[in-house]
Each structure stands twice: as C-alpha cells, then as structure tokens.
Design a protein around this motif. Structure first.
Motif, mmCIF file in Angstrom:
data_model
loop_
_atom_site.group_PDB
_atom_site.id
_atom_site.type_symbol
_atom_site.label_atom_id
_atom_site.label_comp_id
_atom_site.label_asym_id
_atom_site.label_seq_id
_atom_site.Cartn_x
_atom_site.Cartn_y
_atom_site.Cartn_z
ATOM 1 N N LEU A 198 1.021 -1.057 -0.215
ATOM 2 C CA LEU A 198 -0.078 -0.058 0.017
ATOM 3 C C LEU A 198 1.016 1.413 -0.079
ATOM 4 N N THR A 199 0.659 2.264 -0.720
ATOM 5 C CA THR A 199 1.361 3.432 -0.896
ATOM 6 C C THR A 199 0.743 4.418 0.295
ATOM 7 N N GLY A 200 1.422 5.673 0.609
ATOM 8 C CA GLY A 200 0.980 6.360 1.251
ATOM 9 C C GLY A 200 -0.263 7.132 0.832
ATOM 10 N N GLU A 201 -0.450 7.045 -0.348
ATOM 11 C CA GLU A 201 -1.735 7.938 -0.879
ATOM 12 C C GLU A 201 -2.953 6.708 -0.611
ATOM 13 N N GLN A 202 -2.903 5.482 -0.647
ATOM 14 C CA GLN A 202 -3.821 4.644 -0.440
ATOM 15 C C GLN A 202 -4.186 4.543 1.229
ATOM 16 N N LEU A 203 -2.991 4.531 1.924
ATOM 17 C CA LEU A 203 -3.307 4.682 3.489
ATOM 18 C C LEU A 203 -4.163 6.094 3.775
ATOM 19 N N LYS A 204 -3.802 7.187 3.116
ATOM 20 C CA LYS A 204 -4.614 8.275 3.541
ATOM 21 C C LYS A 204 -5.982 8.126 3.165
ATOM 22 N N LEU A 205 -6.283 7.570 2.083
ATOM 23 C CA LEU A 205 -7.804 7.309 1.446
ATOM 24 C C LEU A 205 -8.271 6.180 2.379
ATOM 25 N N ALA A 206 -7.816 5.351 2.768
ATOM 26 C CA ALA A 206 -8.200 4.183 3.868
ATOM 27 C C ALA A 206 -8.709 5.190 4.938
ATOM 28 N N ALA A 207 -7.975 6.052 5.447
ATOM 29 C CA ALA A 207 -8.280 6.783 6.773
ATOM 30 C C ALA A 207 -9.465 7.456 6.524
ATOM 31 N N TRP A 208 -9.401 8.529 5.338
ATOM 32 C CA TRP A 208 -10.559 9.118 5.031
ATOM 33 C C TRP A 208 -11.885 8.422 5.032
ATOM 34 N N MET A 209 -11.636 7.205 4.428
ATOM 35 C CA MET A 209 -12.984 6.321 4.262
ATOM 36 C C MET A 209 -13.445 6.012 5.725
ATOM 37 N N ARG A 210 -12.450 5.594 6.406
ATOM 38 C CA ARG A 210 -12.900 4.886 7.863
ATOM 39 C C ARG A 210 -13.574 6.023 8.493
ATOM 40 N N GLU A 211 -13.226 7.053 8.392
ATOM 41 C CA GLU A 211 -14.032 8.231 9.146
ATOM 42 C C GLU A 211 -15.316 8.410 8.618
ATOM 43 N N ARG A 212 -15.722 8.380 7.387
ATOM 44 C CA ARG A 212 -17.060 8.688 6.839
ATOM 45 C C ARG A 212 -17.708 7.486 6.776
ATOM 46 N N LEU A 213 -17.518 6.198 6.491
ATOM 47 C CA LEU A 213 -18.189 4.991 6.325
ATOM 48 C C LEU A 213 -18.306 4.242 7.485
ATOM 49 N N TYR A 214 -18.104 4.563 8.640
ATOM 50 C CA TYR A 214 -18.171 3.878 9.973
ATOM 51 C C TYR A 214 -17.750 2.241 9.704
ATOM 52 N N CYS A 215 -16.437 2.263 9.113
ATOM 53 C CA CYS A 215 -16.081 0.772 9.295
ATOM 54 C C CYS A 215 -14.622 0.827 9.894
ATOM 55 N N THR A 216 -14.044 -0.460 9.689
ATOM 56 C CA THR A 216 -12.482 -0.509 10.442
ATOM 57 C C THR A 216 -11.544 -0.150 9.252
ATOM 58 N N PHE A 217 -10.556 0.265 9.762
ATOM 59 C CA PHE A 217 -9.334 0.584 8.721
ATOM 60 C C PHE A 217 -9.155 -0.601 7.917
ATOM 61 N N PHE A 218 -9.066 -1.713 8.425
ATOM 62 C CA PHE A 218 -8.803 -2.880 7.549
ATOM 63 C C PHE A 218 -9.855 -3.260 6.505
ATOM 64 N N ASP A 219 -11.125 -3.076 6.914
ATOM 65 C CA ASP A 219 -12.022 -2.821 5.920
ATOM 66 C C ASP A 219 -11.792 -2.237 4.622
ATOM 67 N N CYS A 220 -11.265 -1.117 4.888
ATOM 68 C CA CYS A 220 -10.921 0.070 3.729
ATOM 69 C C CYS A 220 -9.804 -0.546 2.931
ATOM 70 N N VAL A 221 -8.952 -1.125 3.679
ATOM 71 C CA VAL A 221 -7.728 -1.466 2.878
ATOM 72 C C VAL A 221 -7.870 -2.633 2.063
ATOM 73 N N ARG A 222 -8.621 -3.498 2.799
ATOM 74 C CA ARG A 222 -9.143 -4.917 1.949
ATOM 75 C C ARG A 222 -9.756 -4.407 0.608
ATOM 76 N N ILE A 223 -10.759 -3.509 0.489
ATOM 77 C CA ILE A 223 -11.330 -2.993 -0.930
ATOM 78 C C ILE A 223 -10.449 -2.688 -1.772
ATOM 79 N N MET A 224 -9.208 -2.291 -1.392
ATOM 80 C CA MET A 224 -8.396 -1.388 -2.387
ATOM 81 C C MET A 224 -7.458 -2.478 -3.194
ATOM 82 N N LEU A 225 -7.521 -3.686 -2.703
ATOM 83 C CA LEU A 225 -6.612 -4.815 -3.032
ATOM 84 C C LEU A 225 -7.306 -5.838 -3.759
ATOM 85 N N PRO A 226 -6.705 -6.641 -4.652
ATOM 86 C CA PRO A 226 -7.366 -7.889 -5.350
ATOM 87 C C PRO A 226 -7.436 -8.957 -4.483
#
Length: 818
Positions: A79-107
């Motif tokens: 994961l790049t720094g850009e993707q980690l920032k996106l995951a943090a942004w999603m976690r705050e707005r979508l009421y889910c865990t950080f790992f949920d956001c990471v998982r959706i980004m990867l095949p």
C-alpha cells in the motif's frame, strides 16, 4: 538499544475496538517491516495470529511487554502513502474498520489464507488425556497419537461445528497442545517454464548423436540459436514427451528459467484503430474540458449528452491527452455487461496500455491486472465500481460513465459510493473528474447548478442520427378487456414490422424469473420463503420457486402442496415468462435473454452481446443490463414492458430511477441512420415521470423532482443517515433501536446540541426479514459533517459494547437506496 515499535491496524479488530495497536518489531524483522506492509501479529487474549497493516513507526524505551510482530508478509509495501490516506478518510466517513477499507483496495489474490493447526505434545500421556472429562477430554480424544497435528477446521467439524477456541487456548497454555499458523497467498505470480541449451551446441549434438535420438537432436536444433522456448511449445514442435525433457534437464543438456506471465484478459484479437475524428459539437466540448486538465489542480466537469451523442469519443480524446502528458486514466462503467463494447474501443486505440478490472475476472486475472497497473505498464484502467481504487501512477483524468447509476453504491461494508472516492482521488492527484450521463443524478446536476463545476452539453446524436419516436402505450384498456400478456397489441405490431424489415428489437423488463407470484387458485397457497418475509419467484427453466434474497427454493410440481389442486396461477410475469410469450407470438424470431439467470458464467455478457451484435438474434430481452451503454446499429425498436414497476417503490429515488431507466433504454433505438421507435407500456400514461422520460426532457423532470426533494428534506438539499439493526429476535432488534433513538436524542439535547436532526423510526426495511434475521432502521435527516460523524461513531461503538445488544448488529449508511 531502543525497541522499534510499529502502529498496526489489525484485521481481527471489530469497529468497537478499531484503533492502532502497538507491536514490537524484533531485530531480525527491522529491515523488512515498512509502512504499508502487511504483517502477522498475535492479537487478543489467545494471541491468535491476525493480519495487520503497518501505519507508523516510533522509537521507544525497551518494552518487552509489547507483543512482537511474528512475520512480515510482503517483500515490499503493498500500500502506498496515498492509499493509506484514502483508507483513513473512508474509515472516518463510512463507519467501518481501517482494515475493511484496506481490503477493498486490493484484489482478492493478494490476500492470504491462514491455516491454523494444533499438535499434540510428543511426550503426552495419551491414556490419561483421553480419560479427562468434559470438553477438554472431548477435544483430546480427537488425537490418536502423540505428535499428531489437526487443523482447526477439522477439530470444529469433528466437534459438531461448535467453537472450541477457548478450550484449545487453555490446552495450549497447559502445554498439552502447540499452536501453529501458516499463511499462503490466495493467488501467486503466474510463471511459465522456459528452456534453453545449457552447453555448447556442437557438444550437445555430439552427445545426442551417440545415443541416436532424433527427438533430442530436434530439441537441440530448435534451441541452437541461443534462444529459449516454453516447454509446452518445445514439446509441440518436436513431438518430445515431458519425460524426455526432464531427462535432458537432469543430464545437463537444458537449463530451466521461469518467466512471469500475466493472466490478464487477452486483447490480441482486437484490431488496432486510428484516433477518431470528432464532430463539431464533440470538438467544442473537448476544447472546453481539455484545458481543465492543464491546471494541475483538482477540477470536475459534467458531460451531459443525450443517448447516442458520442460521449465515449470525447472520453477517448481526453485520455489521449492525458497519456500524451505522461499521465494515466481510469474509466468507470456501472455494469460488467458494458465492458466488452467499451473495451474494444479503448483497446483498439491504446493497445496493451489498457487493463480491465471487474468481478467477472478470475482471482488470478484480477491480481495480474493489478500488478500491471501498479507497475505502470497499464495507464488506462477500465472497470466497474471497485476499479476506482486502481493504483495508477500520476492520475490525469478519472471518468465516471453513467454516473447516475445505483451500481456505483456498495451495499456491503465499506458502504462507499464510487463517485465520492473518485472526487477524493482527483483531489489527491490534482486531476480532472468527468461525470458523464444522459440523465445525471439529481445530486450531480444540483451541484452543477450551484456552480461547483461546469456543464458541457451534447444535445444531438452523433452523425446527425435522430432521437427515436416515442409512443406511450396505455395498458389499462387491454387489462379491462381481459388481456393477460405482457406484450400489448401495439408493441406486437411494431415487433412484427421490425422482424419483416430484418431489423432488431430490444425489450426491457426489470424483473427476472418466470412470475413474481405463483399460487393455488383453490386454497390460496403461495410459496413463501421460510427465512425471508417475501414470496418466492417462479422460474420455469428449473421448475422451482426461488427466493431472490437468500437463494432458498422449492420444487413446483403442478399440484398444490396444501390441497393437492392443479389450478395453479401465475402473476406479475418476469423475463422467463416473456421469453415464452415471444416464442408463442413470433415463432420464427430468434430471442436472447439477458438477466442474472443467464449471465452466471464467465464471459457470458461478452458472448451474448457479440452474438446479438453479429445479427445472431432478432430480439434481445433483458433486465436493466440492456438499458445502458449498448450500441447496436441494427436496433430500430425498443419496448419498455412495465414502465411503472419501479415508479411507486418506497424510496425517494424511485422517480429518478424510473426516469433514468426509461430514458436510457429508449436511447438504444435508431443509433445510426435508421429511424428508431420506442414503445413505453404503462398503466400510468399521464404520470409526469413517464411523460418527461418519453420526451427526453431532463430539465423538466429535474425541476419537478427538486421541489419534491426539498419538501422531503432528501438529497441533494439534505443527507439521510440510516442506522440499521439486524438480529434474529425481532423484539430485541426493536428495543435496541428504541434505546439507541433515546440516546441520540439525549446527546443532541446536550453535548451535541449543534447536531440538531430529527430521528425517525424505528421503521421496518422494505423486506423486514432476510435469511432469518429481522431488519429495522432509524433515519436522521440533516447535513453530513465532522460533528455528526463523531456523534454517530460514538453511539455505534457504545451499541456494540453494550451486552444488552448481544446478537444485534448495527451499521450506518449515508444516502443509501432504501
């Protein structure tokens, strides 16, 4: 020496306890663990192995109380720094865990399978352990000898499916059992075995000549120029067996190398095409949008073009510009069925620089496409919703085609909308977002009216083609006359005329199966799903009634299972029933059906659309898969069979969805030089949505719809946040939501007085019971902001940690399809 401490987001953490956990990095792993790398860590009281992602490092005083990282799973950060920032942004707005956001980004192929095993001690006294009572003895009797290893899933299966985690942890703590966890990736790199000569050509030929083996001489001759060849090709060309090749490798004649082979879809059959010439209207739109890409700042534009106006040609030119500027592009389409036609145009122009991402690809194909994108070999990505996360380098333009489509909203956690992710990504890259549609979402068009982004219009069809003539067919009179078919007389006449002219027809009915309802005319029996509060849909192809929510089915034999009567009736026909009707009325017509029942195999969309495009069928009947993006020059007639179906749904988007579907499917007719016609069959011929859709009058529809949304305080003038509780005991679900409502109202009267919003409910979901679990929700109307998110996140965590709510799941969704 100070310990290296890393902050890790852990997969096993639920939303209630989701935070960054500190772990000590052992000396031997210090060089391997990096920000963005996945690691294996012990988690919880039982120290079970769990995946995590390293987010930060800090140096601290030696603290041996911290648990150590067990293993680093990635050679390089995934994961790049850009993707980690996106995951943090999603976690705050979508009421889910950080790992949920990471998982959706990867095949899926990049994720790991974990095999947990327990081994009985080599020194175990087997007789004494088998004599133990209770659950400990029950588990120990599964082991037949010291040193034996059993997988966790085997232990559970042989224990009747019961969870034995606590017992296994206790036996492990005693030293009777030892725990092991092995991880393997779900999809590995695909390689091909390549062979080359491992000695001088003359020496090799001399040696095989002594053995008088013609096949071996052929192998050496083929490889004599110093090149290499795959084992498969070599055996094919020389007639050699695999055993012969293995023997030559063993004796030093040949050496083996492994080369990576991408399992991405094969584009070799698609011919290259020259860049197309834009019409005057298209060129004017391109000249207006293109300068926005040169500002190196996040910009957006709405491309509002009637169906068939050539929006795709403008997309292609914008991507050409992005590539010329050394940038990349992402194109999102709402349906898998759209990708084959779109793909041919893009691959024809951009060749091997194109990668495709959608759920119909195999795990290996998605994984290899991901690698191709991440490495920069692919700079044009085409795909459905999740392709918005594609790790392109230097994003220049992100295009969301048919941006109004509901398929861009995820119904599973994380419940994101691809349009929102697209906005964030272009902001990160200073790129251009293009939202394209013939029927923009009310939210998008409202934003354009508020001056958030410019609107560029294509008001005429490409190459001067005219919009189809639209006829509204009133079905009420036919019903009064006793007509029971789905194809009215007016539409039947038009189909017959189209068949005689050797042209093609598209028919749209957004309801699959044979009939929505089947029942007994004598006793009133109707098959109801035992797990869901809905009736089953009859499928004539299988002779079964099926629940479209949980998949349960029952055999329909022709006799009522309650009274034994044979007077079974069907109501509300679906695509299967209409297909039967078409064969009866037009026996010589070739009919193709496109719905979820026929599109369940790999490449089924592409094969069917290719067959129809070649003229292999006269009529294409389908659900909403046939409403968008399809471009067939021989289609001159479109029929909408039940225009009212979605019009009266209990959803604030019902009118918008109906308008869009009708407008889009009508636009499939007459896309070249033949005049097109569209027949809209309806029981509400004077309804404003039907009339504006028939006239393709989006402006009038938007004006009326916005007034309704303002009166209801719905998007775009306000946001709806829906809190849904799900559980097996209906009364518990209701009581937990009532308590939550009281808590919300109390907080908004005190600590969160600045977040005033009415809390509506509890109200039942449209289908209140699915798979044996009841669903009720609360709805908050108001403005989405950081304070409201803070309030909602807090009450969800409270809810999940309250023992009274055990067995009830709660999740939040902003502006969902209810």
């Amino acid at each position: 020496m100070a310990d290296t401490i890393c902050a890790v987001a852990v997969d096993a953490a639920t939303y209630a306890i989701d935070k960054l956990y500190s772990y000590r990095v052992p000396d031997e792993l210090r060089g391997q663990a990096k920000i963005g790398s996945r690691v294996l860590v012990p988690f919880g009281f039982g120290n079970k192995r769990a995946e995590g992602v390293v987010l930060a490092f800090k140096d601290g005083a030696p603290d041996r109380k911290l648990k150590p990282v067990v293993e680093v799973l990635d050679d390089e950060p995934i994961l790049t720094g850009e993707q980690l920032k996106l995951a943090a942004w999603m976690r705050e707005r979508l009421y889910c865990t950080f790992f949920d956001c990471v998982r959706i980004m990867l095949p899926a192929g990049l994720w790991f399978k974990r095999r947990e095993t327990y081994t009985l001690s080599q020194t175990a006294d087997l007789a004494a352990l088998h004599a133990r009572e209770g659950v400990h003895g029950e588990v120990l009797r599964l082991f037949s000898e010291p040193g034996q290893t059993l997988a966790l899933e085997d232990i559970r299966a042989r224990s009747g499916g019961k969870s034995m985690t606590r017992v296994l942890d206790e036996l492990t703590a005693e030293g009777v059992l030892s725990y092991h966890s092995n991880t393997t990736r779900k999809s590995n790199d695909a390689t091909e075995k390549m062979l080359a000569l491992d000695m001088e050509y003359e020496q090799a030929m001399a040696r095989v000549a002594a053995g008088r083996s013609a096949v071996r001489a052929d192998i050496i001759s083929v490889l004599g120029d110093g090149g290499q060849m795959s084992q498969k090709e070599l055996c094919y060309m020389t007639g050699a067996s695999d055993a012969t090749v293995r023997d030559m490798i063993k004796k030093g004649f040949l050496c083996v190398r492994y080369e990576e082979r991408l399992r991405a879809p094969d584009f070799s059959e698609i011919p290259r095409a020259a860049s197309s010439v834009l019409s005057n209207a298209q060129q004017e739109v391109f000249d207006g949008i293109a300068p926005l890409m040169d500002e190196n700042a996040p910009r957006a534009a709405l491309l509002f073009g009637v169906t068939g106006s050539g929006k795709t040609q403008v997309y292609l030119k914008l991507i050409e510009k992005a590539l010329a500027d050394g940038k990349s592009a992402i194109v999102l389409v709402p349906e898998i069925g759209l990708t084959p036609q779109v793909l041919r145009q893009f691959v024809g122009l951009f060749g091997d620089e194109v990668a495709v991402l959608h759920s119909a690809l195999s795990v290996g194909e998605r994984y290899d496409s991901f690698k191709k994108i991440k490495s920069g070999r692919a700079r044009v990505v085409i795909g459905t919703r999740s392709a918005v996360f594609a790790p392109v380098q230097n994003l220049g333009v992100l295009i969301v085609d048919e941006e109004q489509d509901g398929a861009y909203k995820s119904e599973q956690s994380p419940r994101y909308h691809a349009r929102d992710i697209a906005k964030y990504r272009v902001a990160q890259h200073g790129a251009l977002l293009v939202l394209g549609s013939a029927t923009p979402s009310v939210e998008t068009y409202y934003g354009a009216q508020q001056g958030k982004y410019p609107v560029f219009r294509l008001t005429e069809r490409f190459m001067g083609a005219s919009l189809p003539e639209v006829v509204i067919s009133d079905m009420r009179g036919l019903t009064r006359e006793g007509y029971s078919g789905m194809i009215g007389s007016q539409l039947a006449e038009e189909i017959e005329r189209t068949l005689e002219a050797h042209k093609q027809t598209i028919l749209f009915l957004n309801r699959r199966g044979n009939s929505r309802v089947i029942g007994c005319a004598i006793c009133g029996w109707v098959p109801e799903c035992p797990s869901c509060s809905t009736t089953m849909t009859y499928h004539s192809a299988s002779g079964r009634a099926m629940c479209h929510y949980c998949g349960a089915s029952v055999k329909v034999t022709g006799a009522c299972p309650q009274c034994g009567g044979s007077e079974l009736f069907t109501e509300t026909p679906g695509t299967q029933k209409v297909e039967e009707e078409l064969h009866e009325k037009f026996p010589h017509a070739r009919v193709l059906r496109m719905d979820a029942d026929t599109m369940n195999t790999k490449n089924a969309h592409e094969k069917l659309l290719s067959q129809f495009g070649r003229g292999g069928a006269d009529i294409l009947l389908g659900t909403q898969m046939v409403t968008k993006g399809l471009d067939f020059e021989n289609v001159t007639l479109v029929g909408v069979l039940d225009a009212d179906q979605s019009l009266y749904a209990q959803d604030y988007r019902a009118r918008e969805r109906t308008f869009s579907l009708i407008t889009q499917v009508v636009g499939r007719a007459g896309r070249r030089f033949d005049e097109g016609r569209a027949i809209i069959q309806t029981y509400s011929p004077t309804h404003s949505v039907i009339l504006t859709a028939a006239r393709q009058d989006y402006e009038k529809f938007f004006e009326t719809e916005l007034e309704t949304r303002q009166a209801l305080c719905c998007p775009p003038v306000a946001d709806l946040l829906v809190l849904t509780a799900v559980g097996e005991v209906e009364q518990q679900v209701l009581s937990s939501l009532l308590a939550l409502k009281t808590r919300l109202q109390s907080l908004m009267a005190g600590q969160y007085a600045d977040v005033k919003a009415p809390v509506l409910g509890p109200a039942a979901a449209q289908v209140v019971r699915v798979m044996g679990r009841y669903r009720y929700h609360l709805t908050l109307r108001g403005v989405e902001n950081a304070r409201r998110r803070q309030l909602i996140a807090g009450v969800i965590r409270e809810f999940m940690t309250d023992s009274k709510n055990r067995g009830v799941t709660l999740f939040a969704d902003c502006n969902p399809d209810l």
